[in-house]
Design an enzyme around this catalytic site. Structure first.
Site, PDB file in Angstrom:
ATOM      1  CE  LYS A 261      -3.204  -2.143   2.424  1.00  0.00           C
ATOM      2  NZ  LYS A 261      -4.310  -2.269   3.581  1.00  0.00           N
TER       3      LYS A 261
ATOM      4  CE1 TYR B  70      -8.957  -2.578   0.521  1.00  0.00           C
ATOM      5  CE2 TYR B  70      -8.479  -0.695  -0.388  1.00  0.00           C
ATOM      6  CZ  TYR B  70      -8.208  -1.654   0.758  1.00  0.00           C
ATOM      7  OH  TYR B  70      -7.895  -2.593   0.715  1.00  0.00           O
TER       8      TYR B  70
ATOM      9  CG  PHE C  81     -13.433   1.814   7.610  1.00  0.00           C
ATOM     10  CD1 PHE C  81     -12.735   0.542   6.631  1.00  0.00           C
ATOM     11  CD2 PHE C  81     -13.382   0.610   8.528  1.00  0.00           C
ATOM     12  CE1 PHE C  81     -12.664  -0.365   6.364  1.00  0.00           C
ATOM     13  CE2 PHE C  81     -13.998  -0.866   7.783  1.00  0.00           C
ATOM     14  CZ  PHE C  81     -13.177  -0.816   7.300  1.00  0.00           C
TER      15      PHE C  81
ATOM     16  NE  ARG D 287      -5.888 -13.588   5.005  1.00  0.00           N
ATOM     17  CZ  ARG D 287      -6.340 -12.338   4.829  1.00  0.00           C
ATOM     18  NH1 ARG D 287      -6.204 -11.785   3.474  1.00  0.00           N
ATOM     19  NH2 ARG D 287      -7.083 -12.037   5.550  1.00  0.00           N
TER      20      ARG D 287
ATOM     21  CB  THR E 138      -6.766  -6.676   9.675  1.00  0.00           C
ATOM     22  OG1 THR E 138      -7.385  -7.410   9.290  1.00  0.00           O
ATOM     23  CG2 THR E 138      -7.594  -5.265   8.880  1.00  0.00           C
TER      24      THR E 138
ATOM     25  NE  ARG F 167      -1.943  -6.245   6.972  1.00  0.00           N
ATOM     26  CZ  ARG F 167      -2.789  -7.183   6.290  1.00  0.00           C
ATOM     27  NH1 ARG F 167      -3.807  -7.531   7.354  1.00  0.00           N
ATOM     28  NH2 ARG F 167      -3.597  -6.634   4.903  1.00  0.00           N
TER      29      ARG F 167
ATOM     30  CG  ASN G 140      -3.918  -2.570   6.819  1.00  0.00           C
ATOM     31  OD1 ASN G 140      -3.647  -2.082   5.935  1.00  0.00           O
ATOM     32  ND2 ASN G 140      -4.174  -3.481   7.891  1.00  0.00           N
TER      33      ASN G 140
ATOM     34  CG  HIS H 154      -5.267  -6.489  -0.137  1.00  0.00           C
ATOM     35  ND1 HIS H 154      -6.171  -6.186   0.983  1.00  0.00           N
ATOM     36  CD2 HIS H 154      -5.532  -6.797  -1.251  1.00  0.00           C
ATOM     37  CE1 HIS H 154      -7.283  -7.464   0.040  1.00  0.00           C
ATOM     38  NE2 HIS H 154      -7.123  -7.832  -0.669  1.00  0.00           N
TER      39      HIS H 154
ATOM     40  CD  GLU I  69      -8.803  -9.117  -3.670  1.00  0.00           C
ATOM     41  OE1 GLU I  69      -7.511  -9.304  -3.441  1.00  0.00           O
ATOM     42  OE2 GLU I  69      -9.496  -8.578  -2.640  1.00  0.00           O
TER      43      GLU I  69
HETATM   44  P1  CMP Z   1      -7.202  -4.611   3.955  1.00  0.00           P
HETATM   45  O1  CMP Z   1      -6.582  -6.057   4.065  1.00  0.00           O
HETATM   46  O2  CMP Z   1      -6.778  -3.954   2.772  1.00  0.00           O
HETATM   47  O3  CMP Z   1      -8.624  -4.895   3.701  1.00  0.00           O
HETATM   48  C1  CMP Z   1      -9.587  -4.251   4.198  1.00  0.00           C
HETATM   49  C2  CMP Z   1      -8.800  -2.752   4.479  1.00  0.00           C
HETATM   50  O4  CMP Z   1      -9.657  -1.763   5.299  1.00  0.00           O
HETATM   51  C3  CMP Z   1      -7.608  -3.118   5.470  1.00  0.00           C
HETATM   52  O5  CMP Z   1      -6.417  -3.392   5.051  1.00  0.00           O
HETATM   53  C4  CMP Z   1      -7.754  -2.181   6.655  1.00  0.00           C
HETATM   54  O6  CMP Z   1      -6.429  -1.208   6.012  1.00  0.00           O
HETATM   55  C5  CMP Z   1      -8.678  -1.032   6.270  1.00  0.00           C
HETATM   56  N1  CMP Z   1     -10.053  -0.871   7.517  1.00  0.00           N
HETATM   57  C6  CMP Z   1     -10.336  -2.609   7.669  1.00  0.00           C
HETATM   58  N2  CMP Z   1     -10.671  -1.976   9.253  1.00  0.00           N
HETATM   59  C7  CMP Z   1     -10.944  -0.765   9.801  1.00  0.00           C
HETATM   60  C8  CMP Z   1     -11.077   1.063  10.346  1.00  0.00           C
HETATM   61  N3  CMP Z   1     -11.109   0.147  11.182  1.00  0.00           N
HETATM   62  N4  CMP Z   1     -10.651   1.604   9.694  1.00  0.00           N
HETATM   63  C9  CMP Z   1      -9.571   1.763   9.243  1.00  0.00           C
HETATM   64  N5  CMP Z   1      -9.265   1.304   7.964  1.00  0.00           N
HETATM   65  C10 CMP Z   1      -9.510   0.140   8.272  1.00  0.00           C
END
Ligand code: CMP
Length: 136
Positions: free
Chosen positions: A10, A50, A58, A86, A92, A104, A114, A117, A128
């Site tokens: 990211k 997404y 969010f 993963r 996450t 992470r 984070n 992805h 995807e």
């Molecule tokens: P990702 O694995 O890219 O998939 C969905 C993304 O949403 C996740 O990683 C985070 O970057 C983001 N995300 C998930 N929960 C939250 C949250 N509570 N606040 C902000 N971003 C979030």
């Protein structure tokens, strides 16, 4: 059986110079790179990527962030590649869920920022990869 997954480094990971670290861990695990591209994400692609988070509070911030600078998109290949990546990524939430030793867990502090992805299921991976690498 070999499978493919979509990995994104990211904008936070690219800005912090962690692309090499991510690729290195993917390769050390034994996974291979089937395609790789540095790319600034258009809003429409981000929305589609997404789509499952559309109703989340969010969602707006997530789109802002993922389109805020270049990402590195990688099609990663190998046996059980989806689960394998993963595990390399960690949970996450980089503090509560990701453990030290994961990407992470080692390099991130906030859920929004984070670092990486990874597709979360064979269905997501297929969807995807079609979106990011239609010619693969
Ligand atoms: P990702 O694995 O890219 O998939 C969905 C993304 O949403 C996740 O990683 C985070 O970057 C983001 N995300 C998930 N929960 C939250 C949250 N509570 N606040 C902000 N971003 C979030």
């Amino acid at each position: 059986m070999s499978e493919r997954t979509l990995v994104l480094v990211k904008p936070d990971g690219v800005k912090r110079g962690l692309v090499g670290e991510v690729i290195s861990r993917i390769e050390r695990k034994g996974l291979t790179l089937a395609a790789l591209e540095l790319r600034t994400v258009e809003r429409s692609v981000a929305e589609e990527h997404y789509a499952e988070h559309k109703e989340k509070p969010f969602f707006g911030e997530l789109l802002e962030f993922i389109t805020s600078g270049p990402v590195v998109a990688i099609a990663v290949e190998g046996p059980r590649a989806i689960t394998a990546f993963r595990q390399l990524a960690g949970g996450t939430d980089p503090v509560e869920k990701a453990t030290p030793g994961t990407l992470r867990g080692d390099f991130a502090l906030e859920t929004q920022f984070n670092l990486v992805h990874g597709s979360d299921s064979p269905e997501s991976a297929e969807r995807e990869l079609k979106l990011w690498f239609p010619d693969l």
